[in-house]
Every structure is written in structure tokens, then in C-alpha cells.
Design an enzyme around this catalytic site. Structure first.
Site, short mmCIF file in Angstrom:
data_model
loop_
_atom_site.label_atom_id
_atom_site.label_comp_id
_atom_site.label_asym_id
_atom_site.label_seq_id
_atom_site.Cartn_x
_atom_site.Cartn_y
_atom_site.Cartn_z
CB SER A 16 -1.04 -0.05 1.14
OG SER A 16 -0.14 0.09 2.36
CG ASP A 45 -4.01 5.28 7.28
OD1 ASP A 45 -3.19 5.00 7.75
OD2 ASP A 45 -4.62 4.66 6.25
CG HIS A 93 -0.84 3.79 4.77
ND1 HIS A 93 -2.45 3.28 5.18
CD2 HIS A 93 -0.23 2.96 4.15
CE1 HIS A 93 -2.24 2.13 4.59
NE2 HIS A 93 -1.16 1.72 4.29
#
Length: 354
Positions: free
Chosen positions: A41, A329, A332
């Protein structure tokens, strides 16, 4: 229940990058025609928008500070490492996902991302959250090469690939989702599991080399025990950094270093560089005031303790000023966090790709 925990914990994998206000001084004899990204990600530019997985971020508040505030599937409030790197190298404004249906021919010449949030070196890691495994990302790259050759010819395609920067960012989800959360730790000790990770990573790098890649930057594992979600899940009542997780990351990084040194000697004309993310990120966490951060233990989204992907949504709410937060978040970083990290990484390692 286990699946939910694994999905929550996925928010916990990661790896980073950055670019500061002062531009990095690039070597005059460095030629980088394009930037390609593989992995998880941290460098997923929207691949997961197009597959059946819960690991998505194509909704607000993700992307609120990117390109007019329209979510693209980047796991951040703004730009991510690949975007910041092509910006620093003067190639283009951002790196699109290879699976983007609106992908332009020009982007094939300057780089795309094949990464998928939730993927890892261990094949089981991608399976847990239905992400695109590295093996499939490699197949997509082979498909890409065919398209590039059709566009510019085989000779020019080979030149582009040989003078491009390849980023490989994986491993965090292997620990966060697979080893510690899915119960693999009860069947396999950390020594044998990190051996598996390094073996799969080495095979992947070898395959990239065989397909024409020469400049390959492999990101080490960050201090995953200090990510907000991992603090919540494994840091005790005081939400301290999960020591066991950080020790596993350091152990893996030592093995990656040895393996990459060995591979470099076996692959002629290769520039394989292990990019240290562990120490730069830990310094941001330990000395936040040095970088202008006020909050490094919680993310900007929601309570900042567990919200990530589907749990970080338009109903979660966000902090008033995300530039004061290291994390967007619960796993990240914010664009500001990435910028600082990418800046440090490029300044330290860019000459190693000559």
C-alpha cells in the site's frame, strides 16, 4: 473475527519515502527515464480500486489533498513515495497505477505502479486480504513490457528499462498480517520466517533483473511496532511501540542487507540498493519537534488509533491540521511525513544508483 483483526492489522504494514522543501541535488550523470513500483500500500497508486478486496482507499478522506481532492486509491491524504520521487527527479507530477483504465500511452514511457495494498513477500500475505500478489504484479510487468515495445520499439524499450528506477516496497504486511496476526508465529520461528521473506524477495529482484531492470531500490522494513495501529493492537495499555515487532523488522533488515550484497555480485551491471526506512522513520517518531510534528502516536483520521482503509471514511472525521501529524491513518504517513522521508532517502542513497 480473525479476518477482521487481520484486516485491521493490515493497516499496519508499511514503508515510506519523501521530499523536503529543499530540492535534492541529483548527480548530473544519473539518467532515470521512468519510475516503477511494486509491493504494498505504500506504493499502491490505485491498483486495488480494480480488484475485489476490502483493502481500498478510493473514498474520502483519502486523497483530500491530492489533485483537486478526488480519491484515487492512494493510501494517504496526498502524494505518496512514487509521486514524490518522480517529482524530485523531474520526470512527471505523479505515478499512475498500471491498472488505471485512463492510463495514457505517455505514462508507459515514464513509469507506473503495479503495487497492491496488502501484498507481501510471503504469498500467503496477499491471499489473506485478496490483494494482488507479487507474482501477478510481475506478470503485469511482463504485459507492460509488450505494450512498451509496441509503442517505442524493442531497442528503445530496453533502454528505458535499463535506465529506470524500480522500487520494491513490501514486508511490513508479512509481519503485521501474516506472522503476528494470522498465527504463523505459532508454527514457524522468526528466523525461518525471515529466511522465507528474504528468499522470496531475492527471487523477485532476480526476476526484475532478468526482465531488464538494473537500478532497483529495495525498501527495508520500517519500525512497524511504532505504527499507531500496532501500538493499539500490541503495545499494551500505554500504547507503546511493540518491541517484538520492531525487533523482527531489524532482524529482517539485517538479512536483506546480506542478501542484496550477495545478489549485487551475481548480477552484472546491477545497482541493487537497500533503502533504510527504519532509522529515518524512528527518528521522526522519537524527535518529532525537529521536523515540525506534534503528534506521532496517532493518525489524523478518526481517533487515530485503529482507523485505516474502510475504517477511515467520510464519517470518521479528521484532525484540524494534518501537517502536524506524522501519520494520516493508523498506519500510513501523511504526505508531509513521506516528503521528509523521501528527501532523506534520496540524499543518502541516490548516488548508489550510478
Amino acid at each position: 473475527m480473525l479476518h477482521n483483526i487481520m484486516v485491521i492489522s493490515y493497516f499496519v504494514s508499511f514503508m515510506l519515502f519523501v521530499g523536503c522543501e529543499s530540492k535534492v541535488q541529483l548527480p548530473k550523470n544519473l539518467v532515470v527515464k521512468a519510475v516503477f513500483a511494486f509491493g504494498d500500500s505504500i506504493v499502491d497508486q490505485g491498483s486495488n480500486n480494480h480488484i475485489a478486496t476490502v483493502v481500498k482507499s478510493n473514498f474520502l478522506p483519502y486523497g483530500k489533498d491530492f489533485n483537486g481532492g478526488i480519491p484515487t486509491g492512494r493510501f494517504c491524504n496526498g502524494k505518496t513515495p512514487p509521486d514524490l520521487i518522480v517529482e524530485e527527479l523531474g520526470i512527471k507530477e505523479f505515478v499512475p497505477a498500471y491498472l488505471d483504465p485512463n492510463l495514457k500511452s505517455e505514462d508507459l514511457k515514464t513509469g507506473v505502479s503495479f503495487a497492491s495494498g496488502g501484498s507481501g513477500y510471503d504469498p500467503l500475505t496477499a491471499t489473506i486480504v485478496s490483494a494482488i500478489p507479487l507474482s501477478t504484479q510481475l506478470n503485469q510487468f511482463k504485459e507492460y513490457i509488450g505494450k512498451l515495445e509496441g509503442l517505442v520499439g524493442k531497442e528503445e524499450a530496453n533502454y528505458i528499462l535499463g535506465n529506470s528506477l524500480f522500487l520494491v516496497v513490501a514486508g511490513s504486511d508479512d509481519f503485521a498480517n501474516t506472522y503476528f496476526t494470522a498465527g504463523v508465529r505459532f508454527k514457524q520461528d522468526i528466523n525461518s520466517y525471515t529466511d522465507l521473506m528474504v528468499e522470496k524477495a531475492s527471487e523477485f529482484v532476480q526476476e526484475l533483473y532478468n526482465l531488464g531492470a538494473r537500478k532497483i531500490g529495495i525498501f527495508g522494513i520500517p519500525p512497524i511496532g511504532c505504527l499507531p495501529s500496532q501500538r493499539t493492537l500490541a503495545g499494551g495499555l500505554d500504547r507503546g511501540c511493540a518491541k517484538e515487532y520492531n525487533e523482527a523488522a531489524q532482524f529482517a533488515n539485517e538479512k536483506f542487507s546480506t542478501a542484496i550484497d550477495s545478489l549485487s555480485k551475481e548480477l552484472p551491471q546491477s545497482k541493487l540498493v537497500l533503502l533504510d526506512i527504519y532509522n529515518p522513520l524512528l527518528d521522526l517518531i522519537v524527535n518529532p519537534q525537529k521536523y515540525g510534528f506534534e503528534e506521532v502516536e496517532r493518525g489524523c483520521c478518526g481517533t487515530g488509533t485503529i482507523e485505516v482503509v474502510v475504517l477511515c471514511n467520510k464519517f470518521s472525521g479528521t484532525c484540524e491540521d494534518d501537517t502536524k501529524y506524522l501519520f494520516w491513518d493508523s498506519y500510513h504517513p501523511t504526505e508531509k511525513g513521506y516528503r521528509i522521508l523521501v528527501d532523506q532517502i534520496l540524499k543518502k542513497s541516490i548516488n548508489n544508483f550510478l
